[in-house]
Design an enzyme around this catalytic site. Structure first.
Site, mmCIF file in Angstrom:
data_model
loop_
_atom_site.group_PDB
_atom_site.id
_atom_site.type_symbol
_atom_site.label_atom_id
_atom_site.label_comp_id
_atom_site.label_asym_id
_atom_site.label_seq_id
_atom_site.Cartn_x
_atom_site.Cartn_y
_atom_site.Cartn_z
ATOM 1 N N VAL A 28 0.833 -1.209 0.000
ATOM 2 C CA VAL A 28 0.000 0.000 0.000
ATOM 3 C C VAL A 28 0.869 1.260 0.000
ATOM 4 C CG1 VAL A 28 -1.630 1.357 1.391
ATOM 5 C CG2 VAL A 28 -2.032 -1.069 1.005
ATOM 6 N N LYS B 128 14.274 -3.724 2.301
ATOM 7 C CA LYS B 128 13.147 -3.338 1.445
ATOM 8 C C LYS B 128 13.378 -1.937 0.883
ATOM 9 C CE LYS B 128 8.815 -5.014 2.372
ATOM 10 N NZ LYS B 128 7.471 -5.034 2.964
ATOM 11 N N CYS C 232 -6.034 -9.290 2.755
ATOM 12 C CA CYS C 232 -7.062 -8.428 3.354
ATOM 13 C C CYS C 232 -8.373 -9.115 3.718
ATOM 14 C CB CYS C 232 -7.364 -7.276 2.403
ATOM 15 S SG CYS C 232 -5.989 -6.138 2.260
ATOM 16 N N PHE D 246 -2.132 -15.246 -5.094
ATOM 17 C CA PHE D 246 -3.550 -15.272 -4.683
ATOM 18 C C PHE D 246 -4.486 -14.763 -5.768
ATOM 19 C CE2 PHE D 246 -5.245 -11.036 -3.603
ATOM 20 C CZ PHE D 246 -4.103 -10.256 -3.615
HETATM 21 P P1 NAD Z 1 3.037 -4.819 3.968
HETATM 22 O O1 NAD Z 1 3.329 -5.912 4.900
HETATM 23 O O2 NAD Z 1 3.261 -5.029 2.498
HETATM 24 O O3 NAD Z 1 3.861 -3.523 4.366
HETATM 25 C C1 NAD Z 1 3.914 -3.017 5.662
HETATM 26 C C2 NAD Z 1 5.308 -2.434 5.894
HETATM 27 O O4 NAD Z 1 5.314 -1.767 7.147
HETATM 28 C C3 NAD Z 1 6.406 -3.485 5.957
HETATM 29 O O5 NAD Z 1 7.379 -3.201 4.975
HETATM 30 C C4 NAD Z 1 6.980 -3.341 7.384
HETATM 31 O O6 NAD Z 1 8.378 -3.533 7.448
HETATM 32 C C5 NAD Z 1 6.609 -1.912 7.714
HETATM 33 N N1 NAD Z 1 6.557 -1.641 9.156
HETATM 34 C C6 NAD Z 1 5.884 -2.328 10.110
HETATM 35 N N2 NAD Z 1 6.060 -1.751 11.307
HETATM 36 C C7 NAD Z 1 6.851 -0.667 11.119
HETATM 37 C C8 NAD Z 1 7.374 0.322 11.977
HETATM 38 N N3 NAD Z 1 7.077 0.323 13.278
HETATM 39 N N4 NAD Z 1 8.161 1.280 11.447
HETATM 40 C C9 NAD Z 1 8.455 1.280 10.141
HETATM 41 N N5 NAD Z 1 7.988 0.375 9.263
HETATM 42 C C10 NAD Z 1 7.181 -0.599 9.751
HETATM 43 O O7 NAD Z 1 1.512 -4.409 4.205
HETATM 44 P P2 NAD Z 1 0.476 -3.818 3.143
HETATM 45 O O8 NAD Z 1 -0.079 -4.914 2.300
HETATM 46 O O9 NAD Z 1 1.078 -2.618 2.490
HETATM 47 O O10 NAD Z 1 -0.706 -3.358 4.110
HETATM 48 C C11 NAD Z 1 -0.597 -2.241 4.935
HETATM 49 C C12 NAD Z 1 -1.954 -1.890 5.508
HETATM 50 O O11 NAD Z 1 -2.852 -1.529 4.453
HETATM 51 C C13 NAD Z 1 -2.643 -3.050 6.236
HETATM 52 O O12 NAD Z 1 -3.349 -2.541 7.327
HETATM 53 C C14 NAD Z 1 -3.607 -3.596 5.197
HETATM 54 O O13 NAD Z 1 -4.733 -4.209 5.785
HETATM 55 C C15 NAD Z 1 -4.010 -2.355 4.456
HETATM 56 N N6 NAD Z 1 -4.429 -2.579 3.056
HETATM 57 C C16 NAD Z 1 -3.735 -3.439 2.259
HETATM 58 C C17 NAD Z 1 -4.109 -3.614 0.925
HETATM 59 C C18 NAD Z 1 -3.375 -4.559 0.022
HETATM 60 O O14 NAD Z 1 -3.861 -4.802 -1.075
HETATM 61 N N7 NAD Z 1 -2.236 -5.103 0.398
HETATM 62 C C19 NAD Z 1 -5.182 -2.872 0.420
HETATM 63 C C20 NAD Z 1 -5.847 -1.992 1.264
HETATM 64 C C21 NAD Z 1 -5.454 -1.848 2.578
HETATM 65 C C1 UDX Z 2 -9.088 -6.490 -1.805
HETATM 66 C C2 UDX Z 2 -10.138 -5.412 -2.126
HETATM 67 O O1 UDX Z 2 -10.672 -5.655 -3.435
HETATM 68 C C3 UDX Z 2 -9.513 -4.041 -2.060
HETATM 69 O O2 UDX Z 2 -10.508 -3.047 -2.287
HETATM 70 C C4 UDX Z 2 -8.906 -3.861 -0.689
HETATM 71 O O3 UDX Z 2 -8.310 -2.595 -0.615
HETATM 72 C C5 UDX Z 2 -7.882 -4.954 -0.416
HETATM 73 O O4 UDX Z 2 -8.504 -6.230 -0.540
HETATM 74 P P1 UDX Z 2 -7.124 -7.675 -3.141
HETATM 75 O O5 UDX Z 2 -7.166 -8.661 -2.040
HETATM 76 O O6 UDX Z 2 -5.827 -7.073 -3.509
HETATM 77 O O7 UDX Z 2 -8.099 -6.446 -2.827
HETATM 78 O O8 UDX Z 2 -7.717 -8.338 -4.478
HETATM 79 P P2 UDX Z 2 -9.204 -8.681 -4.971
HETATM 80 O O9 UDX Z 2 -9.265 -8.366 -6.401
HETATM 81 O O10 UDX Z 2 -10.229 -8.105 -4.124
HETATM 82 O O11 UDX Z 2 -9.248 -10.273 -4.837
HETATM 83 C C6 UDX Z 2 -9.236 -10.921 -3.586
HETATM 84 C C7 UDX Z 2 -9.411 -12.406 -3.783
HETATM 85 O O12 UDX Z 2 -10.736 -12.705 -4.240
HETATM 86 C C8 UDX Z 2 -8.483 -13.012 -4.834
HETATM 87 O O13 UDX Z 2 -8.035 -14.266 -4.400
HETATM 88 C C9 UDX Z 2 -9.376 -13.148 -6.047
HETATM 89 O O14 UDX Z 2 -8.941 -14.145 -6.923
HETATM 90 C C10 UDX Z 2 -10.692 -13.511 -5.399
HETATM 91 N N1 UDX Z 2 -11.869 -13.189 -6.233
HETATM 92 C C11 UDX Z 2 -12.123 -11.900 -6.592
HETATM 93 C C12 UDX Z 2 -12.737 -14.211 -6.604
HETATM 94 O O15 UDX Z 2 -12.527 -15.375 -6.266
HETATM 95 N N2 UDX Z 2 -13.845 -13.892 -7.351
HETATM 96 C C13 UDX Z 2 -14.136 -12.617 -7.742
HETATM 97 O O16 UDX Z 2 -15.148 -12.411 -8.400
HETATM 98 C C14 UDX Z 2 -13.244 -11.586 -7.344
#
Ligand code: NAD
Ligand code: UDX
Length: 476
Positions: free
Chosen positions: A15, A41, A278, A340
């Protein structure tokens, strides 16, 4: 709060990295620094090979990096200089203590809050970008107010600004979001802080798509959005089982149902179960929140979404075993896809891990191919749910799908990578054990064409073709 010209993001993950790259790209007048406690990283973000794969990300990062986008490990300096700080650290499901397996672990969010309290030297807008339970902003605020007591120059406002990007389409989602959500206090300073964040997004997002709410609505909306999306997948997956037992076709049902504009046609693709970092985490967080609020009926309702997902994975693995004559022991099975979903190298909570675990318990020999997932990542993920010994004994990782399928009894499609559609299945069939089977957990392959080649085919939500179905729905 003055005009924001320096933005810092703590957490350079899936993110933090893409979001800040987009802000830097769209706001050339703003300096954006992304920091992380993981120095390797940060080094990768500063290199030619970025730590995450996301279509379109490289171009934007390479253009902005060194201009108004920086990646750094110097967290204190970045915090001291920032006007606005995004907290974008991970909030994984807690694997210990109270709330184990359900509640999100907030230790990283708290630790960043304490770091901000320690190194801030002036007014800061602190933005919760991480997905957190309702009222998390209150805890962050409490820690920051404590620092304020000892230093009159400090002033903080905590905002909630959850992220809705999906992996694989992150750059498109960021460039053209359905909406941006900002929650804050209704005090004068709260409104001022919200206005500053709105001003950043307004550089490219139409104002009517920027929704402002109170802090708690914003925090809760993020959990609810993910819960609704996950629920749609569990709904269609539950119906896929009915299709398999009756002769209805899940893609036809989804199409017919989704044509109703009240229902809509998105997110109705039946699959081997949703994965990703997520959905499961956030639905469990909602379930835990409801339990804590003494709302057991609500908790149970949402828990059902997770239960169906786990069942779907198990059901698919059981189907493979049943159709391979009720034994997969020592049989080579090719696994197409480990991520995934397509267009990401992310494997967090991938259904592939769970399906492979079930097959490994039956001592199947698995040969995996994924275009973007590193071998070490697959080995670690599988060892975490089985054992390192089992992985060494039962799993090989190939860099080419033809090699993965050579000599195999079956192919199992677990990720919907486009390249799987265009493979030469005649060639693949020639080099497999016969009868050769294909299990399509993603509904991407042309079953009819495969059957003409000689494959026995099985797809989620499709009744087995009687001519090829030796066991009917036995054991399924
Ligand atoms: P991530 O694990 O990819 O990245 C998190 C980073 O934070 C890591 O690089 C870690 O080293 C760093 N970190 C942790 N603690 C720290 C600290 N105290 N100081 C400095 N750095 C620190 O996680 P992500 O997938 O980017 O998700 C981040 C947040 O966003 C989560 O709460 C997640 O639920 C939310 N989110 C994720 C997605 C997604 O698609 N991955 C989408 C929407 C929201
Ligand atoms: C999800 C939300 O879509 C996003 O808005 C939020 O910020 C983070 O979580 P993400 O997990 O990155 O995003 O991917 P997404 O496209 O939502 O797919 C999630 C999982 O559902 C995947 O494994 C995908 O293959 C599956 N999926 C999605 C299905 O099995 N069927 C569908 O119709 C859509």
């Amino acid at each position: 709060f003055g005009k924001v010209s320096k933005v810092v993001c703590v957490g350079a993950g899936y993110v933090g990295g893409p979001t800040c790259a987009m802000i830097a790209h769209k706001c050339p007048h703003v300096t954006v620094t992304v920091v992380d406690m993981n120095k390797e990283k940060i080094a990768e973000w500063n290199s030619d090979k970025l730590p995450i794969y996301e279509p379109g990300l490289d171009d934007i990062v390479f253009a902005a990096r060194g201009r108004n986008l920086f990646f750094s490990s110097d967290i204190p300096k970045a915090i001291a200089e920032a006007d606005l700080i995004f907290i974008s650290v991970n909030t994984p499901t807690k694997m210990y203590g109270r709330g184990k397996g359900m509640a999100p672990d907030l230790k990283y969010v708290e630790s960043v809050s304490r770091t901000i309290a320690q190194y801030a030297v002036g007014p800061k807008i602190v933005v919760e970008k991480s997905t957190v339970p309702v009222k998390a902003a209150e805890s962050i605020g409490c820690i920051l107010r404590e620092a304020q007591k000892n230093n009159a120059n400090l002033k903080f406002q905590v905002l909630s600004n959850p992220e809705f990007l999906a992996e694989g389409t992150a750059m498109k989602d960021l460039a053209n979001p359905d909406r941006v959500l900002i929650g804050g206090e209704s005090s004068t300073e709260g409104l001022q802080a919200v206005a500053e964040l709105v001003r950043i997004y307004e550089n490219w997002v139409p104002r009517e798509r920027i929704i402002t709410t109170n802090t708690w609505s914003s925090e809760l909306s993020k959990l609810v959005a993910n819960a609704f999306l996950a629920q749609r997948i569990s709904s269609i997956n539950s119906i896929s089982a009915v299709c398999e037992a009756t002769g209805a076709e899940i893609s036809e049902v989804a199409h017919a149902v989704g044509f109703d504009t009240r229902i809509g046609n998105k997110f109705l693709k039946a699959s081997v179960g949703f994965g990703g970092s997520c959905f499961q985490k956030d639905v469990l967080s909602l379930v835990y929140l409801c339990e804590s609020l003494n709302l057991p009926q609500v908790a149970e309702y949402w828990q059902g979404v997770i239960n169906v997902n786990n069942w779907q994975r198990r059901r698919f693995a059981d189907k493979i075993i049943a159709e391979l004559f009720n034994t997969v022991t020592d049989k080579k099975i090719a696994i197409f896809g480990f991520a995934f979903k397509k267009n990401t190298g992310d494997t967090r909570e991938s259904s592939a891990i769970h399906v492979m675990k079930h097959l490994m318990e039956e001592h199947a020999k698995l040969s995996v191919y994924d275009p973007k997932v590193q071998k070490s990542q697959m080995i670690n993920d599988l060892a975490a749910v089985t054992s390192a010994d089992d992985v060494t004994r039962l799993v090989t990782v190939e860099t080419d799908p033809y090699a993965a399928a050579r000599g195999a009894h079956a192919i199992v499609v677990l990720t919907e990578w486009d390249e799987f559609v265009d493979l030469d299945y005649n060639k693949i069939h020639d080099n497999m054990q016969h009868p050769a089977a294909i299990f399509d957990g993603r509904l991407i392959l042309d079953q009819k064409a495969l059957r003409e080649i000689g494959f026995r085919t099985f797809a989620i939500g499709t009744a087995p073709d009687q001519a090829y179905n030796l066991f009917g729905t036995a054991g399924y």
